[in-house]
Design an enzyme around this catalytic site. Structure first.
Site, PDB file in Angstrom:
ATOM      1  N   ASP A  10    -127.048 -35.629 -49.208  1.00  0.00           N
ATOM      2  CA  ASP A  10    -127.457 -34.655 -48.207  1.00  0.00           C
ATOM      3  C   ASP A  10    -127.530 -33.233 -48.749  1.00  0.00           C
ATOM      4  O   ASP A  10    -127.064 -32.949 -49.857  1.00  0.00           O
ATOM      5  CB  ASP A  10    -126.523 -34.714 -46.978  1.00  0.00           C
ATOM      6  CG  ASP A  10    -125.055 -34.904 -47.367  1.00  0.00           C
ATOM      7  OD1 ASP A  10    -124.698 -34.611 -48.524  1.00  0.00           O
ATOM      8  OD2 ASP A  10    -124.271 -35.336 -46.517  1.00  0.00           O
ATOM      9  N   HIS A  25    -118.568 -39.618 -39.473  1.00  0.00           N
ATOM     10  CA  HIS A  25    -119.899 -39.530 -40.079  1.00  0.00           C
ATOM     11  C   HIS A  25    -119.890 -39.967 -41.539  1.00  0.00           C
ATOM     12  O   HIS A  25    -118.879 -39.848 -42.234  1.00  0.00           O
ATOM     13  CB  HIS A  25    -120.528 -38.136 -39.899  1.00  0.00           C
ATOM     14  CG  HIS A  25    -119.946 -37.039 -40.732  1.00  0.00           C
ATOM     15  ND1 HIS A  25    -119.718 -35.771 -40.239  1.00  0.00           N
ATOM     16  CD2 HIS A  25    -119.553 -36.976 -42.031  1.00  0.00           C
ATOM     17  CE1 HIS A  25    -119.225 -35.006 -41.196  1.00  0.00           C
ATOM     18  NE2 HIS A  25    -119.118 -35.717 -42.297  1.00  0.00           N
ATOM     19  N   ASN A  57    -115.056 -37.246 -37.771  1.00  0.00           N
ATOM     20  CA  ASN A  57    -115.648 -37.891 -36.599  1.00  0.00           C
ATOM     21  C   ASN A  57    -116.362 -39.195 -36.965  1.00  0.00           C
ATOM     22  O   ASN A  57    -117.132 -39.729 -36.173  1.00  0.00           O
ATOM     23  CB  ASN A  57    -116.628 -36.942 -35.901  1.00  0.00           C
ATOM     24  CG  ASN A  57    -117.789 -36.554 -36.817  1.00  0.00           C
ATOM     25  OD1 ASN A  57    -117.904 -37.057 -37.933  1.00  0.00           O
ATOM     26  ND2 ASN A  57    -118.653 -35.681 -36.338  1.00  0.00           N
ATOM     27  N   GLU A  97    -124.319 -38.027 -37.943  1.00  0.00           N
ATOM     28  CA  GLU A  97    -123.288 -37.733 -36.961  1.00  0.00           C
ATOM     29  C   GLU A  97    -123.256 -38.822 -35.881  1.00  0.00           C
ATOM     30  O   GLU A  97    -124.192 -39.610 -35.759  1.00  0.00           O
ATOM     31  CB  GLU A  97    -123.575 -36.366 -36.313  1.00  0.00           C
ATOM     32  CG  GLU A  97    -123.576 -35.200 -37.310  1.00  0.00           C
ATOM     33  CD  GLU A  97    -122.174 -34.773 -37.758  1.00  0.00           C
ATOM     34  OE1 GLU A  97    -121.245 -35.601 -37.752  1.00  0.00           O
ATOM     35  OE2 GLU A  97    -122.023 -33.594 -38.131  1.00  0.00           O
TER      36      GLU A  97
HETATM   37  C1  F6R Z   1    -120.967 -34.935 -48.212  1.00  0.00           C
HETATM   38  C2  F6R Z   1    -121.038 -35.896 -47.138  1.00  0.00           C
HETATM   39  C3  F6R Z   1    -120.033 -35.905 -46.020  1.00  0.00           C
HETATM   40  C4  F6R Z   1    -118.590 -35.838 -46.488  1.00  0.00           C
HETATM   41  C5  F6R Z   1    -117.635 -35.826 -45.304  1.00  0.00           C
HETATM   42  C6  F6R Z   1    -116.194 -35.721 -45.736  1.00  0.00           C
HETATM   43  O1  F6R Z   1    -122.038 -35.099 -49.114  1.00  0.00           O
HETATM   44  O2  F6R Z   1    -121.926 -36.666 -47.141  1.00  0.00           O
HETATM   45  O3  F6R Z   1    -120.217 -37.083 -45.266  1.00  0.00           O
HETATM   46  O4  F6R Z   1    -118.329 -36.935 -47.313  1.00  0.00           O
HETATM   47  O5  F6R Z   1    -117.954 -34.760 -44.462  1.00  0.00           O
HETATM   48  O6  F6R Z   1    -115.989 -34.450 -46.281  1.00  0.00           O
HETATM   49  P1  F6R Z   1    -114.650 -34.083 -47.049  1.00  0.00           P
HETATM   50  O7  F6R Z   1    -114.638 -34.952 -48.265  1.00  0.00           O
HETATM   51  O8  F6R Z   1    -114.783 -32.639 -47.391  1.00  0.00           O
HETATM   52  O9  F6R Z   1    -113.523 -34.394 -46.134  1.00  0.00           O
END
Ligand code: F6R
Length: 261
Positions: free
Chosen positions: A67, A138, A136, A143
């Protein structure tokens, strides 16, 4: 789903790096799907160490990131392109031309999404997709309630995600509210998925992803459909699992060839 519970995030990341390193050693032109965020940082450090100390060769590897924020150029310090360069790519012998991150500044974002899907196909598909898990539920920036069959698309970030990630932007208002992300269908097409989730903030999301119903309200639960999904947890993130003893038992009984790393 293969559930591996380890004592700490550090041990989990070392295991995750071993799994990815094995994919590269078995297939030197492997295609890796990569994630950003706090979770995989130690995993990238371990891959860098394996490159430096044990000659792990990235010269023929291709990567696709999950992303990117819309509106941030790759030179912006909070862009995921910048994150990948600083935390991983510039420390290994990867060809920058083979590293792909969606372009959040593309004039035609829909065309960028279609083109990203095509580039993944042209590369032969993703051999192993690394994932983190949002508080959440995702994965990527898919989301809650987003389609479980989605392809790379434009998503509005949830308030929870904005709260979780806005600190590095200085404020909630300064953070982009939209992103390009591989869809859940794109992620499920990877030949293997490797999700890491650590710490107490991920307890509920982990519980739903692993033991809850398959439901768009928890995008991570889509991994229940994947034929080869490995989930690495630590003691904190696995604290809400009802069948943790079962996962530990299965892990302890593996035959040699079934073991990871
Ligand atoms: C990032 C991504 C997100 C993160 C998720 C967890 O490229 O795709 O899905 O993996 O938001 O983020 P952290 O690791 O910062 O808790």
């Amino acid at each position: 789903m293969e559930i591996l519970i380890r004592d700490s995030a550090e041990i989990g990341c070392i295991l995750g790096a071993k799994i990815i390193a094995r994919v590269i050693r078995e297939k030197p032109d492997a295609v890796l799907g990569l994630a950003t965020g706090r979770t995989p940082l130690l995993l990238y450090q371990e891959l860098i160490r394996l490159h430096r100390d044990e000659g792990l060769d990235f010269s023929r590897v291709t990567t696709f990131n999950l992303d990117e924020y819309i509106g941030l150029a790759g030179t912006h310090v909070q862009s995921y392109r910048y994150f990948m360069r600083e935390n991983f790519f510039r420390h290994i012998n990867i060809d920058p031309q083979r590293t792909h991150v969606p372009d959040g500044t593309a004039a035609n974002l829909h065309a960028e999404c279609r083109g990203y899907e095509q580039r993944i196909l042209d590369a032969g598909g993703i051999d192993i997709q690394l994932l983190g898990l949002g508080r959440n539920g995702h994965i990527g920036f898919n989301e809650p309630t987003g389609s479980l069959r989605s392809r790379t698309w434009i998503k509005i970030l949830s308030e929870q995600t904005l709260r979780d990630n806005s600190a590095v932007f200085g404020s909630f208002d300064a953070m982009p509210k939209h992103a390009l992300t591989m869809g859940i269908g794109t992620i499920l097409d990877a030949r293997r998925c490797l999700l890491l989730a650590f710490g107490p903030a991920k307890v509920r999301a982990v519980e739903h992803m692993v033991e809850g119903p398959l439901a768009a309200i928890c995008p991570g639960s889509a991994l229940q459909l994947h034929p080869r999904a490995t989930v690495i947890l630590d003691e904190n993130s696995s604290a809400g699992l009802h069948y943790a003893d079962h996962y530990r038992w299965i892990d302890s009984q593996k035959l040699d060839w079934q073991r990871n790393g």
